[in-house]
Motif scaffolding. Structure first.
Motif, PDB file in Angstrom:
ATOM      1  N   GLY A 332       0.923  -0.757   0.407  1.00 16.46           N
ATOM      2  CA  GLY A 332       0.104   0.594  -0.011  1.00 16.46           C
ATOM      3  C   GLY A 332       0.977   1.654   0.046  1.00 16.46           C
ATOM      4  O   GLY A 332       0.675   1.919  -0.549  1.00 16.46           O
ATOM      5  N   ALA A 333       1.927   1.416   0.650  1.00 14.43           N
ATOM      6  CA  ALA A 333       2.779   2.977   1.047  1.00 14.43           C
ATOM      7  C   ALA A 333       3.435   2.766  -0.442  1.00 14.43           C
ATOM      8  O   ALA A 333       3.522   4.418  -0.790  1.00 14.43           O
ATOM      9  CB  ALA A 333       3.856   2.360   2.103  1.00 14.43           C
ATOM     10  N   VAL A 368       5.545   2.051  -7.581  1.00 13.66           N
ATOM     11  CA  VAL A 368       4.930   0.424  -8.322  1.00 13.66           C
ATOM     12  C   VAL A 368       5.921  -0.394  -8.452  1.00 13.66           C
ATOM     13  O   VAL A 368       5.570  -1.337  -7.616  1.00 13.66           O
ATOM     14  CB  VAL A 368       4.995   1.164  -9.554  1.00 13.66           C
ATOM     15  CG1 VAL A 368       4.359  -0.274 -10.337  1.00 13.66           C
ATOM     16  CG2 VAL A 368       3.637   2.294  -9.679  1.00 13.66           C
ATOM     17  N   PRO A 369       7.408  -0.661  -8.062  1.00 12.07           N
ATOM     18  CA  PRO A 369       8.629  -1.959  -8.486  1.00 12.07           C
ATOM     19  C   PRO A 369       8.258  -2.270  -7.378  1.00 12.07           C
ATOM     20  O   PRO A 369       8.137  -3.314  -7.176  1.00 12.07           O
ATOM     21  CB  PRO A 369       9.195  -0.786  -8.917  1.00 12.07           C
ATOM     22  CG  PRO A 369       9.414   0.258 -10.004  1.00 12.07           C
ATOM     23  CD  PRO A 369       8.430   0.491  -9.292  1.00 12.07           C
ATOM     24  N   LEU A 370       8.421  -1.722  -6.145  1.00 17.00           N
ATOM     25  CA  LEU A 370       8.332  -1.758  -4.578  1.00 17.00           C
ATOM     26  C   LEU A 370       7.128  -2.752  -4.407  1.00 17.00           C
ATOM     27  O   LEU A 370       7.024  -4.162  -3.967  1.00 17.00           O
ATOM     28  CB  LEU A 370       8.238  -0.926  -3.720  1.00 17.00           C
ATOM     29  CG  LEU A 370       8.466  -0.909  -2.460  1.00 17.00           C
ATOM     30  CD1 LEU A 370       9.048   0.145  -1.510  1.00 17.00           C
ATOM     31  CD2 LEU A 370       7.397  -1.242  -1.661  1.00 17.00           C
ATOM     32  N   SER A 371       6.517  -2.183  -4.924  1.00 15.44           N
ATOM     33  CA  SER A 371       4.738  -3.156  -4.496  1.00 15.44           C
ATOM     34  C   SER A 371       4.617  -4.089  -5.462  1.00 15.44           C
ATOM     35  O   SER A 371       4.459  -5.591  -5.345  1.00 15.44           O
ATOM     36  CB  SER A 371       3.786  -2.118  -5.093  1.00 15.44           C
ATOM     37  OG  SER A 371       3.957  -1.932  -6.284  1.00 15.44           O
ATOM     38  N   GLU A 372       5.256  -4.469  -6.835  1.00 15.37           N
ATOM     39  CA  GLU A 372       5.410  -5.636  -7.662  1.00 15.37           C
ATOM     40  C   GLU A 372       6.108  -6.622  -7.507  1.00 15.37           C
ATOM     41  O   GLU A 372       5.966  -7.866  -6.825  1.00 15.37           O
ATOM     42  CB  GLU A 372       5.863  -5.348  -8.631  1.00 15.37           C
ATOM     43  CG  GLU A 372       4.672  -4.299  -9.800  1.00 15.37           C
ATOM     44  CD  GLU A 372       5.116  -3.323 -10.743  1.00 15.37           C
ATOM     45  OE1 GLU A 372       6.195  -4.046 -11.178  1.00 15.37           O
ATOM     46  OE2 GLU A 372       4.769  -3.085 -11.830  1.00 15.37           O
ATOM     47  N   VAL A 476      -4.649   5.820  -5.344  1.00 17.23           N
ATOM     48  CA  VAL A 476      -4.854   5.155  -4.206  1.00 17.23           C
ATOM     49  C   VAL A 476      -5.846   3.890  -3.711  1.00 17.23           C
ATOM     50  O   VAL A 476      -6.072   3.478  -2.738  1.00 17.23           O
ATOM     51  CB  VAL A 476      -5.978   6.511  -3.979  1.00 17.23           C
ATOM     52  CG1 VAL A 476      -6.135   6.379  -2.702  1.00 17.23           C
ATOM     53  CG2 VAL A 476      -4.707   7.906  -4.175  1.00 17.23           C
ATOM     54  N   LEU A 477      -6.729   3.649  -5.141  1.00 22.55           N
ATOM     55  CA  LEU A 477      -8.513   2.858  -5.019  1.00 22.55           C
ATOM     56  C   LEU A 477      -7.326   1.043  -5.257  1.00 22.55           C
ATOM     57  O   LEU A 477      -7.710   0.262  -4.255  1.00 22.55           O
ATOM     58  CB  LEU A 477      -8.799   2.650  -5.337  1.00 22.55           C
ATOM     59  CG  LEU A 477      -9.947   3.790  -5.079  1.00 22.55           C
ATOM     60  CD1 LEU A 477     -11.113   4.280  -6.939  1.00 22.55           C
ATOM     61  CD2 LEU A 477     -10.772   4.274  -4.265  1.00 22.55           C
ATOM     62  N   THR A 478      -5.747   0.978  -5.808  1.00 20.62           N
ATOM     63  CA  THR A 478      -5.804   0.208  -5.507  1.00 20.62           C
ATOM     64  C   THR A 478      -4.912  -0.420  -4.393  1.00 20.62           C
ATOM     65  O   THR A 478      -5.037  -1.485  -3.454  1.00 20.62           O
ATOM     66  CB  THR A 478      -4.567  -0.236  -6.900  1.00 20.62           C
ATOM     67  OG1 THR A 478      -5.461   0.400  -8.288  1.00 20.62           O
ATOM     68  CG2 THR A 478      -3.967  -1.367  -6.845  1.00 20.62           C
ATOM     69  N   ALA A 479      -4.403   0.540  -4.309  1.00 23.26           N
ATOM     70  CA  ALA A 479      -3.426   0.139  -2.457  1.00 23.26           C
ATOM     71  C   ALA A 479      -4.535   0.011  -1.101  1.00 23.26           C
ATOM     72  O   ALA A 479      -3.761  -0.847  -0.444  1.00 23.26           O
ATOM     73  CB  ALA A 479      -2.746   1.819  -1.863  1.00 23.26           C
ATOM     74  N   ALA A 480      -5.729   0.876  -1.290  1.00 22.04           N
ATOM     75  CA  ALA A 480      -6.685   0.972  -0.443  1.00 22.04           C
ATOM     76  C   ALA A 480      -6.868  -1.142   0.130  1.00 22.04           C
ATOM     77  O   ALA A 480      -7.037  -1.502   0.552  1.00 22.04           O
ATOM     78  CB  ALA A 480      -7.539   1.569  -0.299  1.00 22.04           C
TER      79      ALA A 480
END
Length: 499
Positions: A332-333, A368-372, A476-480
């Motif tokens: 999320g971050a 984005v790469p961090l979350s992926e 924002v919606l994807t993070a939530a």
């Protein structure tokens, strides 16, 4: 490190090559678009097809190729794809019409569909230790960011010294290296009992994917109309038949039980939406730097380097952060950081210098790469080893579909606003693309040329800002949803969430 361990990490280096290559191919094309617009004179629709036909074809074939790799061997599929990708790159380099280039890009998509599932599934095979696997996925993911850095710089230099087709030839030496060392370092891996291959499922998977992506593209380009709605409805109907068939087969092409696992399905959705936003932005920013700010290609590429460095840093740093911070919160971050970057682009003005947009790109490139890395780790960890190819194919389908839709939807939104902002009496090329406006202005008197360029650039920036607003909301919606859905109690205790 023992000899086996050294060989494993050397094999990872080989697996990063296709990832690096595909990332180079995606980013370098954005810098070549102004030259394509002037030389081949594509229409606006043809320009979008040149950009996204690769991702559409790739997305349509990934599920099929993942299943093929499980059956014939993932290394064999990888090397076959490398040969095709190299040959298609040569064809693209020497294309003389927009149609020929679109066809070459489609062949690149076929080759790419064989490469991507093989790389991620072989990582699952080679690295069985969870901590090592997460680090391997981080290195693999950093290949995307590294390619984003290498592609614009190499492409910018090539575009300043050679013709636009040279940007495709950079693929060839990478493929030659892969074909030379791959058989020596990569293990063969496949499903020991794959069952019967179902040709009907293969046909249905294509018949479901292609109409949907075509319909979404057409809808984004032209708005509501019967043709795109019928295409989407047809694709969804065929998709329902495909899913029903998978439920009834003893040896299905897709193991639907994978999608029933929350970590797997949520991670795929999160990946797809993150890439959707980032790819749309990467289509527009190189054009902004070159055609609005007037930078030569190499200078524009150097201004984008901080984003790619941030991507590598985010991919590698996340393995340490995951030891101390819960994975859902980290995902999320990362996406919220990327949303802040998009919000900065949304306030961009036509006279804004490069520092604002570069700062925004750093946030997007880090987040984005961090979350992926984390979502890919969850995806490959959830799948059993014998289904690694199919699981990786599903993951890459979401990734590539997100990239294709980001280009089509956000690119089409920006282009639609651009069209509405350019006067109807402007030259045809100027009404199609900003690159066309720059080319048309060269043949007009100075006063008319300046007026046309001012209007066209303002229209382009307005379109890019509105696309950035959409990207901000989406991230924002994807993070939530990722934080909420992934933090629930796990049902599969065997799959570690934290390193």
């Amino acid at each position: 490190m023992d000899r086996a361990g050294t060989r494993d990490w050397a094999a990872l280096g080989v697996l990063v090559l296709p990832v690096l290559l595909i990332s180079v191919d995606m980013t370098v094309l954005g810098f070549a678009l102004p030259y394509l617009s002037e030389d081949l004179a594509p229409t606006g629709a043809e320009q979008l097809w040149i950009v996204d036909i690769y991702s559409f074809v790739l997305a349509g074939l990934l599920v099929l190729m993942g299943s093929v790799g499980d059956r014939i061997g993932r290394r064999r599929l990888l090397l076959s794809g490398a040969a095709l990708f190299g040959a298609a790159s040569v064809l693209a380099a020497f294309a003389v019409t927009p149609t020929m280039l679109i066809a070459a890009r489609a062949l690149l998509g076929v080759g790419g569909a064989t490469l991507m599932p093989s790389t991620l599934s072989l990582i699952r095979t080679i690295f069985t230790d969870p901590a090592q696997r997460r680090l391997a996925i981080a290195v693999w993911g950093s290949g995307f960011s590294g390619g984003m850095a290498l592609g614009p710089v190499a492409g910018g230099w090539l575009l300043e010294h050679f013709w636009w087709g040279s940007v495709f030839l950079v693929n060839v030496p990478v493929m030659v290296v892969l074909l030379a060392v791959g058989p020596l370092l990569l293990p063969e891996a496949k499903d020991p009992a794959p069952g019967r291959f179902d040709l009907s499922s293969a046909v249905l998977s294509l018949a479901a994917a292609l109409p949907v992506v075509y319909g979404i593209k057409d809808l984004a380009k032209h708005g509501l109309g019967p043709a795109p709605l019928v295409a989407i409805a047809l694709g969804l109907a065929v998709g329902a038949v495909f899913v029903h068939r998978q439920r009834t087969l003893t040896d299905p092409m897709i193991d639907l039980q994978l999608l029933a696992k929350r970590e797997f399905s949520v991670s795929i959705g999160t990946n797809m939406l993150g890439v959707f936003a980032m790819t749309g932005l990467l289509l527009l920013v190189p054009q902004y730097l070159q055609l609005v700010l007037g930078m030569p290609p190499l200078t524009a590429a150097l201004w984008m380097l901080p984003m790619t460095v941030a991507g590598v840093a985010g991919s590698l740093l996340v393995t340490r952060l995951a030891r101390h911070v819960p994975v859902p919160q980290l995902i999320g971050a990362g996406l919220v950081l990327a949303a802040v970057g998009f919000a900065a682009v949304a306030v961009l003005g036509a006279g804004a210098g490069p520092w604002l947009i570069v700062s925004a790109l750093v946030l997007v490139g880090f987040g984005v790469p961090l979350s992926e890395v984390l979502t890919n780790d969850l995806i490959v960890s959830t799948a059993p080893p014998e289904r690694a190819g199919s699981a990786a194919a599903i993951s890459e389908t979401g990734f590539e579909l997100g990239g294709a839709l980001g280009t089509a939807v956000l690119g089409s939104v920006a282009m639609s606003i651009y069209h509405s902002g350019v006067p109807a009496d402007a030259p045809h090329a100027a009404r199609e693309t900003l690159g066309g406006a720059v080319a048309a202005a060269r043949h007009l008197p100075q006063g008319q040329a300046e007026a046309l360029l001012d209007t066209a650039r303002e229209a382009f920036v307005t379109g890019m800002r509105i696309s950035a607003v959409a990207g901000t909301v989406l991230l924002v919606l994807t993070a939530a949803q990722a934080v909420v859905l992934l933090r629930r109690p796990r049902t599969d205790a065997a799959v570690p969430v934290r390193a």
